[in-house]
Design a protein around this motif. Sequence first.
Motif, short mmCIF file in Angstrom:
data_model
loop_
_atom_site.label_atom_id
_atom_site.label_comp_id
_atom_site.label_asym_id
_atom_site.label_seq_id
_atom_site.Cartn_x
_atom_site.Cartn_y
_atom_site.Cartn_z
N ARG A 195 0.82 -1.22 0.00
CA ARG A 195 0.00 0.00 0.00
C ARG A 195 0.86 1.27 0.00
O ARG A 195 0.50 2.27 -0.63
CB ARG A 195 -0.95 -0.01 1.20
N ALA A 196 2.00 1.22 0.66
CA ALA A 196 2.89 2.39 0.70
C ALA A 196 3.44 2.68 -0.69
O ALA A 196 3.46 3.83 -1.15
CB ALA A 196 4.01 2.16 1.69
N GLU A 197 3.91 1.64 -1.38
CA GLU A 197 4.46 1.83 -2.72
C GLU A 197 3.37 2.23 -3.72
O GLU A 197 3.58 3.07 -4.60
CB GLU A 197 5.15 0.55 -3.20
N LEU A 198 2.19 1.63 -3.57
CA LEU A 198 1.07 1.97 -4.44
C LEU A 198 0.67 3.44 -4.25
O LEU A 198 0.39 4.15 -5.22
CB LEU A 198 -0.12 1.05 -4.13
N SER A 199 0.67 3.88 -3.02
CA SER A 199 0.33 5.27 -2.73
C SER A 199 1.33 6.23 -3.38
O SER A 199 0.95 7.27 -3.93
CB SER A 199 0.30 5.49 -1.21
N ASP A 200 2.61 5.87 -3.35
CA ASP A 200 3.64 6.70 -3.99
C ASP A 200 3.41 6.78 -5.50
O ASP A 200 3.57 7.85 -6.11
CB ASP A 200 5.03 6.13 -3.71
N PHE A 201 3.04 5.67 -6.10
CA PHE A 201 2.76 5.64 -7.55
C PHE A 201 1.59 6.57 -7.87
O PHE A 201 1.66 7.41 -8.77
CB PHE A 201 2.44 4.21 -7.99
N LEU A 202 0.50 6.41 -7.15
CA LEU A 202 -0.71 7.19 -7.40
C LEU A 202 -0.47 8.69 -7.22
O LEU A 202 -0.90 9.51 -8.05
CB LEU A 202 -1.83 6.72 -6.47
N ASN A 203 0.21 9.03 -6.16
CA ASN A 203 0.47 10.45 -5.88
C ASN A 203 1.32 11.09 -6.96
O ASN A 203 1.05 12.23 -7.39
CB ASN A 203 1.16 10.61 -4.52
N TYR A 204 2.34 10.39 -7.42
CA TYR A 204 3.23 10.96 -8.43
C TYR A 204 2.50 11.13 -9.77
O TYR A 204 2.62 12.18 -10.42
CB TYR A 204 4.47 10.07 -8.62
N VAL A 205 1.74 10.12 -10.18
CA VAL A 205 1.01 10.20 -11.45
C VAL A 205 -0.01 11.34 -11.41
O VAL A 205 -0.14 12.12 -12.36
CB VAL A 205 0.33 8.87 -11.78
N GLU A 206 -0.72 11.45 -10.30
CA GLU A 206 -1.72 12.51 -10.19
C GLU A 206 -1.07 13.89 -10.18
O GLU A 206 -1.58 14.83 -10.79
CB GLU A 206 -2.55 12.31 -8.93
N MET A 207 0.07 14.00 -9.52
CA MET A 207 0.77 15.28 -9.48
C MET A 207 1.22 15.71 -10.87
O MET A 207 1.10 16.88 -11.24
CB MET A 207 1.98 15.17 -8.54
N LYS A 208 1.73 14.79 -11.66
CA LYS A 208 2.27 15.11 -12.98
C LYS A 208 1.19 15.29 -14.05
O LYS A 208 1.36 16.06 -14.98
CB LYS A 208 3.25 14.00 -13.41
N THR A 209 0.11 14.56 -13.95
CA THR A 209 -0.91 14.60 -15.00
C THR A 209 -2.13 15.45 -14.63
O THR A 209 -2.94 15.78 -15.51
CB THR A 209 -1.40 13.18 -15.32
N LYS A 210 -2.26 15.77 -13.35
CA LYS A 210 -3.44 16.48 -12.84
C LYS A 210 -4.72 15.65 -13.03
O LYS A 210 -5.83 16.18 -13.09
CB LYS A 210 -3.62 17.84 -13.52
N VAL A 211 -4.53 14.36 -13.14
CA VAL A 211 -5.65 13.42 -13.32
C VAL A 211 -5.56 12.35 -12.24
O VAL A 211 -4.47 11.80 -11.99
CB VAL A 211 -5.60 12.74 -14.70
#
Length: 288
Positions: A195-211
């Motif tokens: 869950r920690a690694e998944l959260s890092d993935f989600l946060n980074y993608v959302e930050m970069k794409t605004k989606v």
Amino acid sequence: MPPEKRITTTRKPSNRKPVNRKKKSKSFPTQWKVAIAGLLLILLSPFYYGYVVSAFVSTWRWITDIGEDPSYRTYKSFDIKIPKNYSIHGIDVSYYQGKIDWAKVKAMEEDEVKVSFAFIKATEGVLLVDPYFQRNWREAPKVGIVCGAYHFFRPKRDGKTQAKFFLQVVKIEKGDLPPVVDIETLDGVSPLKMRAELSDFLNYVEMKTKVRPIIYTGLKFYEDYLIEKFDEYPLWVAHYYQPKLRLDNSRWKFWQHSDKAKINGIGHVVDFNAFSGDSTALSEMLVR
């Protein structure tokens, strides 16, 4: 002369046992022997059993087709049962499906069921790029199919690094479906670490794409490890061969209900999905 007197004598009963005479058996007609031998050959033949089984299966299908639930019935062209209460349907593909003729995919339709969207595998872990991704990502939108790209997540690998790798390969543009992270295994790590690694993935993608990305997972994996942990993200759930998804309708956006669909233009079976809303709701999900 008077006639001679006959002397009568009394015979003692005989002690001989009666002889048991065997009845003469009648010979069995040759034609009957031939008929019985022929019948035995038929009954013992594998072709006969194949015919019987085939007839049984055909009869069973005929009976079950008549009694099928109209809200979850077999669509012959797709060769699967499809929940009828949804108006928007789609597929997800990877290298496994090989080279796809997207024009044939788009043209296929039965009783208003057609492929309106497609999720396409892009990457996995930190090194693997799907060899068919670029072709699928280019060709599917040309025929009017709405597309989204997905990353197969590896919990043993750094989540942020996987997100960077995914975004290096996928250029998300206006009109695309949100990016997807496919999480369906722990890969030997603890649920907390996953869950920690998944959260890092989600946060980074959302930050970069605004989606906000979509999370894809199996129903059991979701119930065991993700439920109430990532509720702010749209959910895409795999739950096969059921007339209804065992999950509150408000929680999910996409439902992968079969992995055995046959689609024109694709040489292998394909996952088939339903969207929870109508065409307007799907349009509202697209990247702006």
